[in-house]
Enzyme design. Structure first.
Site, PDB file in Angstrom:
ATOM      1  N   LEU A 193       0.828  -1.202   0.000  1.00 53.10           N
ATOM      2  CA  LEU A 193       0.000   0.000   0.000  1.00 53.10           C
ATOM      3  C   LEU A 193       0.867   1.259   0.000  1.00 53.10           C
ATOM      4  CD1 LEU A 193      -2.448  -1.055   2.898  1.00 53.10           C
ATOM      5  CD2 LEU A 193      -2.672  -1.559   0.461  1.00 53.10           C
ATOM      6  N   SER A 250       0.185   7.792   5.693  1.00 49.91           N
ATOM      7  CA  SER A 250      -1.112   7.866   6.394  1.00 49.91           C
ATOM      8  C   SER A 250      -2.231   8.162   5.398  1.00 49.91           C
ATOM      9  CB  SER A 250      -1.078   8.970   7.451  1.00 49.91           C
ATOM     10  OG  SER A 250      -0.089   8.691   8.412  1.00 49.91           O
ATOM     11  N   GLU A 257       0.243  -0.188  10.432  1.00 52.58           N
ATOM     12  CA  GLU A 257      -1.213  -0.465  10.484  1.00 52.58           C
ATOM     13  C   GLU A 257      -1.986   0.802  10.889  1.00 52.58           C
ATOM     14  OE1 GLU A 257      -1.384  -3.784   9.686  1.00 52.58           O
ATOM     15  OE2 GLU A 257      -3.565  -3.855   9.484  1.00 52.58           O
TER      16      GLU A 257
HETATM   17  C1  LIG Z   1       8.910  -1.638   9.561  1.00 52.70           C
HETATM   18  C2  LIG Z   1       7.771  -1.163   8.703  1.00 52.70           C
HETATM   19  C3  LIG Z   1       6.950  -2.092   8.070  1.00 52.70           C
HETATM   20  C4  LIG Z   1       5.903  -1.662   7.254  1.00 52.70           C
HETATM   21  N1  LIG Z   1       5.158  -2.600   6.555  1.00 52.70           N
HETATM   22  C5  LIG Z   1       4.293  -2.164   5.612  1.00 52.70           C
HETATM   23  C6  LIG Z   1       3.655  -3.105   4.709  1.00 52.70           C
HETATM   24  O1  LIG Z   1       3.865  -4.321   4.788  1.00 52.70           O
HETATM   25  N2  LIG Z   1       2.813  -2.607   3.762  1.00 52.70           N
HETATM   26  C7  LIG Z   1       2.556  -1.282   3.631  1.00 52.70           C
HETATM   27  O2  LIG Z   1       1.802  -0.910   2.742  1.00 52.70           O
HETATM   28  N3  LIG Z   1       3.136  -0.357   4.461  1.00 52.70           N
HETATM   29  C8  LIG Z   1       4.008  -0.767   5.434  1.00 52.70           C
HETATM   30  N4  LIG Z   1       4.637   0.144   6.242  1.00 52.70           N
HETATM   31  C9  LIG Z   1       4.329   1.567   6.120  1.00 52.70           C
HETATM   32  C10 LIG Z   1       3.535   2.124   7.296  1.00 52.70           C
HETATM   33  O3  LIG Z   1       2.223   1.620   7.272  1.00 52.70           O
HETATM   34  C11 LIG Z   1       3.602   3.666   7.234  1.00 52.70           C
HETATM   35  O4  LIG Z   1       4.926   4.017   7.608  1.00 52.70           O
HETATM   36  C12 LIG Z   1       2.601   4.331   8.147  1.00 52.70           C
HETATM   37  O5  LIG Z   1       1.287   4.142   7.679  1.00 52.70           O
HETATM   38  C13 LIG Z   1       2.837   5.847   8.276  1.00 52.70           C
HETATM   39  O6  LIG Z   1       3.057   6.454   7.042  1.00 52.70           O
HETATM   40  P1  LIG Z   1       4.353   7.403   6.868  1.00 52.70           P
HETATM   41  O7  LIG Z   1       5.517   6.660   7.383  1.00 52.70           O
HETATM   42  O8  LIG Z   1       4.388   7.899   5.492  1.00 52.70           O
HETATM   43  O9  LIG Z   1       4.115   8.606   7.874  1.00 52.70           O
HETATM   44  P2  LIG Z   1       3.315   9.953   7.559  1.00 52.70           P
HETATM   45  O10 LIG Z   1       1.959   9.641   7.064  1.00 52.70           O
HETATM   46  O11 LIG Z   1       4.170  10.860   6.759  1.00 52.70           O
HETATM   47  O12 LIG Z   1       3.177  10.554   9.028  1.00 52.70           O
HETATM   48  C14 LIG Z   1       4.253  11.234   9.685  1.00 52.70           C
HETATM   49  C15 LIG Z   1       3.704  11.703  11.060  1.00 52.70           C
HETATM   50  O13 LIG Z   1       2.593  12.606  10.839  1.00 52.70           O
HETATM   51  C16 LIG Z   1       1.457  12.109  11.526  1.00 52.70           C
HETATM   52  N5  LIG Z   1       0.253  12.410  10.745  1.00 52.70           N
HETATM   53  C17 LIG Z   1       0.048  12.198   9.414  1.00 52.70           C
HETATM   54  N6  LIG Z   1      -1.198  12.593   9.079  1.00 52.70           N
HETATM   55  C18 LIG Z   1      -1.783  13.044  10.222  1.00 52.70           C
HETATM   56  C19 LIG Z   1      -3.067  13.567  10.538  1.00 52.70           C
HETATM   57  N7  LIG Z   1      -4.021  13.687   9.600  1.00 52.70           N
HETATM   58  N8  LIG Z   1      -3.317  13.935  11.821  1.00 52.70           N
HETATM   59  C20 LIG Z   1      -2.361  13.809  12.781  1.00 52.70           C
HETATM   60  N9  LIG Z   1      -1.129  13.306  12.532  1.00 52.70           N
HETATM   61  C21 LIG Z   1      -0.852  12.927  11.278  1.00 52.70           C
HETATM   62  C22 LIG Z   1       1.684  10.600  11.659  1.00 52.70           C
HETATM   63  O14 LIG Z   1       0.932  10.050  12.729  1.00 52.70           O
HETATM   64  C23 LIG Z   1       3.175  10.552  11.911  1.00 52.70           C
HETATM   65  O15 LIG Z   1       3.434  10.813  13.265  1.00 52.70           O
HETATM   66  C24 LIG Z   1       5.665  -0.264   7.094  1.00 52.70           C
HETATM   67  C25 LIG Z   1       6.472   0.659   7.747  1.00 52.70           C
HETATM   68  C26 LIG Z   1       7.534   0.228   8.524  1.00 52.70           C
HETATM   69  C27 LIG Z   1       8.432   1.274   9.168  1.00 52.70           C
END
Ligand SMILES: Cc1cc2nc3c(=O)[nH]c(=O)nc-3n(C[C@H](O)[C@H](O)[C@H](O)COP(=O)(O)OP(=O)(O)OC[C@H]3O[C@@H](n4cnc5c(N)ncnc54)[C@H](O)[C@@H]3O)c2cc1C
Length: 382
Positions: free
Chosen positions: A125, A132, A363
């Protein structure tokens, strides 16, 4: 509170299977897997062999035919051994749920090998600009006379370096935003698919996580999972179960920390007596036990709501958010009980503290969980 749907002995049996595997196979290997950042294929295959994949997948599709409550038990027990191993169970559960709900008869033929641990899967995804906010997915699937051509890239995908089969969220109608997304089954050895290097992570180091690129990858029409344009909805529809799984995994990490801390506090002597004799430390352990029990109760509540087909959006977000925050706080307490030893590589609690952190992020981050809980509160009242 709703009652579990199945007989107590069934839950006892599945707990026993998961616990024995965790204690005999997983826990003794965890420190080395963390150090070497490897996930042996034998462990993966063994999980399939003894029935730890597809806990809620109906028996006619090769699963255990149990419920979310049982799934939560398995996740906690495996995670007590090592959360990277539990993660694999969670991933297969999501894929198994997707396939049984939306798969065509042809797609369902892939399920037995997935559940047997012979085909490794990836749930794809996240992208550079869509974390997010998954409505911002830029990977596209362009329809052609024969099928679809996929272009784009995914980040931080579990199993990306080793998986055989990806479930890829892509836009089939970019102008329609999240209503124009679809999910495709993509063989990850197909021409045009490339894998980035394995990421080196803070915790859950045995989990193989990396990037995937799709450069003109041709898939047949039959690779589409569920109706075209419903991919975002399909992806969201399994998140409640996914969040219960991660919440339970977080409880398992904290439980392992409590067990290690209690044993250490009995053995370690300072001022001529076991450190456990100090009330200050007893209270710290009491808080750990209390908060773990509270998180487990939230997990059970969410699992039972799902099993009774009641609304569980808020409950599963509460469980995930509370349990993961709790796991980070209580593994820090476990490190504290160990004193300086807790900060040294090779001690279990040092690894548990690192492993816990990701549960607040994947998640759906805990900020997103709080947003969901608040949205439900505003919509439905307190
Ligand atoms: C070890 C690991 C395994 C993973 N495995 C998978 C997988 O198998 N498949 C997959 O698809 N993804 C996977 N992911 C991705 C993971 O789901 C995302 O990292 C996560 O959803 C957050 O997205 P981002 O890192 O882009 O953070 P961002 O969305 O950029 O967020 C950065 C910060 O801003 C905050 N934030 C963002 N929007 C808002 C809002 N509207 N209100 C308040 N706060 C907000 C977040 O909470 C966070 O603190 C994995 C990530 C890691 C590190």
């Amino acid at each position: 509170m709703h009652a579990p749907l199945l007989d107590a002995e069934i839950y006892d049996q599945i707990r026993e299977t998961a616990r024995r595997f965790a204690e005999e196979v997983v826990k003794p290997a965890a420190a080395a897997l963390d150090r070497d950042e490897t996930f042996p294929a034998e462990i993966y295959r063994k999980m399939g062999e003894i029935g730890l994949f597809g806990i809620t997948v109906p028996e006619e599709h090769g699963g255990a035919g149990l419920d979310t409550y049982a799934y939560a038990i398995v996740m906690e027990e495996l995670s007590r051994g090592y959360s990277s191993v539990a993660d694999q169970c969670g991933l297969v559960e999501l894929i198994g749920t997707l396939l049984t709900r939306y798969g065509t008869p042809e797609q369902l033929k892939r399920l037995p090998d997935i559940l047997a641990g012979k085909t490794r899967v990836a749930y794809c995804l996240t992208e550079a600009e869509a974390g997010s906010d998954l409505s911002n997915v830029r990977t596209t699937a362009r329809e052609t006379a024969e099928g679809y051509v996929i272009d784009g890239g995914k980040l931080w995908i579990h199993n990306a370096p080793v998986a055989d089969l990806g479930f890829v969220l892509a836009s089939t109608d970019p102008a329609a935003g999240h209503r124009g997304m679809s999910i495709f089954l993509v063989d990850l050895d197909a021409p045009g698919v490339s894998r980035g290097p394995k990421e080196h992570k803070m915790g859950q180091r045995a989990s193989q996580v990396g990037a995937l690129s799709f450069d003109g990858v041709t898939v047949p029409r039959e690779a589409l999972l569920g109706p075209k344009g419903r991919g975002f909805h399909i992806m969201m529809s399994v998140l409640e179960k996914g969040r219960v799984g991660i919440a339970s995994l977080a409880v398992g990490i904290a439980q392992a920390g409590l067990e290690a801390a209690l044993a250490y506090a009995r053995d370690r002597r300072q001022f001529g007596k076991p450190i456990l004799d100090n009330q200050g430390l007893q209270w710290l352990l009491a808080d750990m036990a209390k908060d773990i029990a509270a998180a487990r109760a939230l997990v059970e509540r969410a699992a039972l709501l799902i099993d009774h087909e009641k609304p569980a959006t808020s409950a599963s977000s509460m469980a995930k958010c509370f349990a993961s925050d709790m796991a980070v706080a209580q593994t820090a307490s476990a490190v504290q009980v160990f004193g300086g030893s807790g900060y040294i590589r090779g001690f279990e609690v040092e690894r548990l503290y690192r492993d816990a952190k990701i549960t607040q992020i994947y998640e759906g981050t805990n900020q997103i969980q709080r947003t969901i809980i608040a949205r439900e509160l505003i919509k439905n009242g307190a």
